[in-house]
Scaffold this active site. Structure first.
Site, short mmCIF file in Angstrom:
data_model
loop_
_atom_site.label_atom_id
_atom_site.label_comp_id
_atom_site.label_asym_id
_atom_site.label_seq_id
_atom_site.Cartn_x
_atom_site.Cartn_y
_atom_site.Cartn_z
N TYR A 33 37.53 39.74 49.28
CA TYR A 33 37.30 38.75 50.33
C TYR A 33 38.14 37.50 50.09
O TYR A 33 38.77 37.34 49.03
CB TYR A 33 35.81 38.38 50.40
CG TYR A 33 35.34 37.48 49.27
CD1 TYR A 33 35.14 37.96 47.99
CD2 TYR A 33 35.11 36.12 49.49
CE1 TYR A 33 34.71 37.13 46.95
CE2 TYR A 33 34.67 35.29 48.48
CZ TYR A 33 34.48 35.79 47.21
OH TYR A 33 34.08 34.96 46.19
N ARG A 52 46.75 36.39 48.37
CA ARG A 52 45.75 36.75 47.35
C ARG A 52 44.87 37.89 47.84
O ARG A 52 44.51 38.79 47.06
CB ARG A 52 44.91 35.53 46.98
CG ARG A 52 44.00 35.78 45.77
CD ARG A 52 43.34 34.53 45.27
NE ARG A 52 42.43 33.96 46.26
CZ ARG A 52 41.81 32.79 46.15
NH1 ARG A 52 42.01 32.05 45.07
NH2 ARG A 52 41.01 32.35 47.10
N ARG A 100 27.53 58.05 50.94
CA ARG A 100 27.57 57.40 49.62
C ARG A 100 28.04 58.34 48.51
O ARG A 100 27.39 59.35 48.23
CB ARG A 100 26.19 56.83 49.28
CG ARG A 100 26.22 55.92 48.07
CD ARG A 100 24.85 55.34 47.76
NE ARG A 100 24.95 54.39 46.66
CZ ARG A 100 25.07 54.73 45.39
NH1 ARG A 100 25.11 56.00 45.06
NH2 ARG A 100 25.16 53.80 44.44
N LYS A 147 39.49 38.99 43.76
CA LYS A 147 38.39 38.31 44.47
C LYS A 147 37.48 39.39 45.06
O LYS A 147 37.50 39.68 46.26
CB LYS A 147 38.93 37.34 45.54
CG LYS A 147 37.98 36.21 45.87
CD LYS A 147 38.69 35.08 46.54
CE LYS A 147 37.77 34.08 47.23
NZ LYS A 147 36.84 33.36 46.37
N GLU A 179 35.81 29.64 34.05
CA GLU A 179 35.83 28.93 35.34
C GLU A 179 34.40 28.73 35.80
O GLU A 179 33.45 29.14 35.12
CB GLU A 179 36.62 29.74 36.37
CG GLU A 179 36.01 31.11 36.65
CD GLU A 179 36.78 31.95 37.64
OE1 GLU A 179 37.48 31.39 38.49
OE2 GLU A 179 36.65 33.19 37.58
N LEU A 203 39.74 33.55 38.55
CA LEU A 203 40.37 33.68 39.86
C LEU A 203 41.42 32.58 39.94
O LEU A 203 41.13 31.41 39.66
CB LEU A 203 39.33 33.47 40.97
CG LEU A 203 39.95 33.62 42.36
CD1 LEU A 203 40.16 35.09 42.69
CD2 LEU A 203 39.08 32.97 43.41
N1 PLP Z 1 36.80 30.67 40.93
C1 PLP Z 1 35.86 31.36 41.59
C2 PLP Z 1 35.00 32.31 40.83
C3 PLP Z 1 35.70 31.20 42.97
O1 PLP Z 1 34.78 31.90 43.63
C4 PLP Z 1 36.52 30.25 43.65
C5 PLP Z 1 36.40 30.03 45.09
O2 PLP Z 1 35.67 30.66 45.78
C6 PLP Z 1 37.48 29.54 42.92
C7 PLP Z 1 37.59 29.78 41.57
C8 PLP Z 1 38.36 28.55 43.59
O3 PLP Z 1 39.35 29.21 44.35
P1 PLP Z 1 40.00 28.55 45.63
O4 PLP Z 1 40.57 27.25 45.19
O5 PLP Z 1 41.06 29.52 46.04
O6 PLP Z 1 38.93 28.39 46.64
#
Ligand code: PLP
Length: 279
Positions: A33, A52, A100, A147, A179, A203
């Protein structure tokens, strides 16, 4: 103005957008997503988000139903139909609807979903005064650069933060800060901006990239390296970056005050530069 849904190339009122229960996104979290926001009605860093999305899809072997230019025009059309001053666009791509079975279904088209809702920015007072965070064990898988829809550890961590009176949960793996549950983490020590490298443990945030770029243009020394969890305590400043949080100062970690307990100078400077950039 209205919330808009999109399903496989067709727009509709959001309440009418339905996906069958055998969609693999629902049954396995088998999908990826993106979340994109607008500034002044224009989707922010749309190309980076679409790129991305494509990287995430390729990484899980998911065929892309649309080319980048098509995503861009669908996003623009969704924003136009919704008619909000600022919109939040959610795109979800799953491995489609099939009986499934863990194995990839053969010949099943992916499901492409988009929702467009009004974007409500964080309270500006929060952005100026900062927020407390907690640290939690990073129980996620080894490909956090994708993501993926599988957000259970993030959901659990964010709720844990809320229950502790904090805004965000910071994941820590083997003593290193990865993060936040919905954000990337940056700290400032002796004028140097430090953040975890964009490897498989985080991410690679679109906002992160913009902020690092702005910092380098300001002549600020940037280090992309592993951050030991102890460094959070010794930091002069800490802030979060992300589509929904923008640049958000952190004023406490696990109940311990960060720096002066107020938004730091460098955080303030970067917030101003970020504001000018988006506008
Ligand atoms: N890290 C995670 C786990 C996230 O879910 C997000 C944003 O949803 C980010 C970092 C920040 O990413 P972005 O700056 O692309 O929104």
């Amino acid at each position: 103005m209205a919330d808009i849904g999109f399903l496989n190339g067709r727009f509709m009122p959001l309440a009418e957008a339905m996906v069958p229960v055998e969609d693999r996104g629902y049954q396995f979290g088998d999908g990826v997503y993106e979340v994109i926001r607008t500034y002044r009605g224009v989707p922010f860093q749309l190309e980076a988000h679409v790129a991305r999305l494509e990287r995430s899809a390729v990484a899980i072997g998911l065929p892309l139903p649309f080319r980048a230019a098509e995503w861009s025009s669908y996003v623009a059309e969704g924003i136009r139909l919704a008619g909000y001053a600022e919109s939040k666009v959610y795109i979800q791509l799953t491995r489609g609807v099939a009986p499934r079975d863990h194995l990839f279904p053969v010949g099943t088209p992916p499901t492409a979903v988009m929702t467009v809702r009004q974007m409500r920015s964080l309270d500006p007072v929060l952005c100026a005064t900062g927020v407390p965070v907690i640290t939690v064990a990073d129980l996620r898988w080894g490909r956090c650069d994708i993501k993926s829809l599988n957000l259970l550890p993030n959901v659990m961590a964010r709720q844990q933060a809320k229950d502790a009176g904090a805004f965000e949960a910071i994941f820590v793996r083997a003593g290193e800060v990865s993060e936040g549950a919905v954000s990337n983490v940056m700290l400032v020590r002796a004028g140097v901006l430090v953040t975890a490298p964009a490897d498989e443990r985080i991410l690679s945030g679109v906002t992160r990239a913009v902020v690092l770029d702005l910092a380098r243009k300001e002549g600020i020394l940037v280090e992309e390296r592993a951050i030991r969890v102890e460094e959070l305590r010794g930091a002069d400043e800490i802030f979060l970056t992300g589509t929904t949080v923008e640049i958000l100062p952190v004023i406490g970690v696990d109940g311990v005050v960060v720096g002066t307990g107020k938004r730091g100078e460098l955080t303030r400077l970067l917030s101003h530069r970020f504001r000018s950039f988006v506008e």
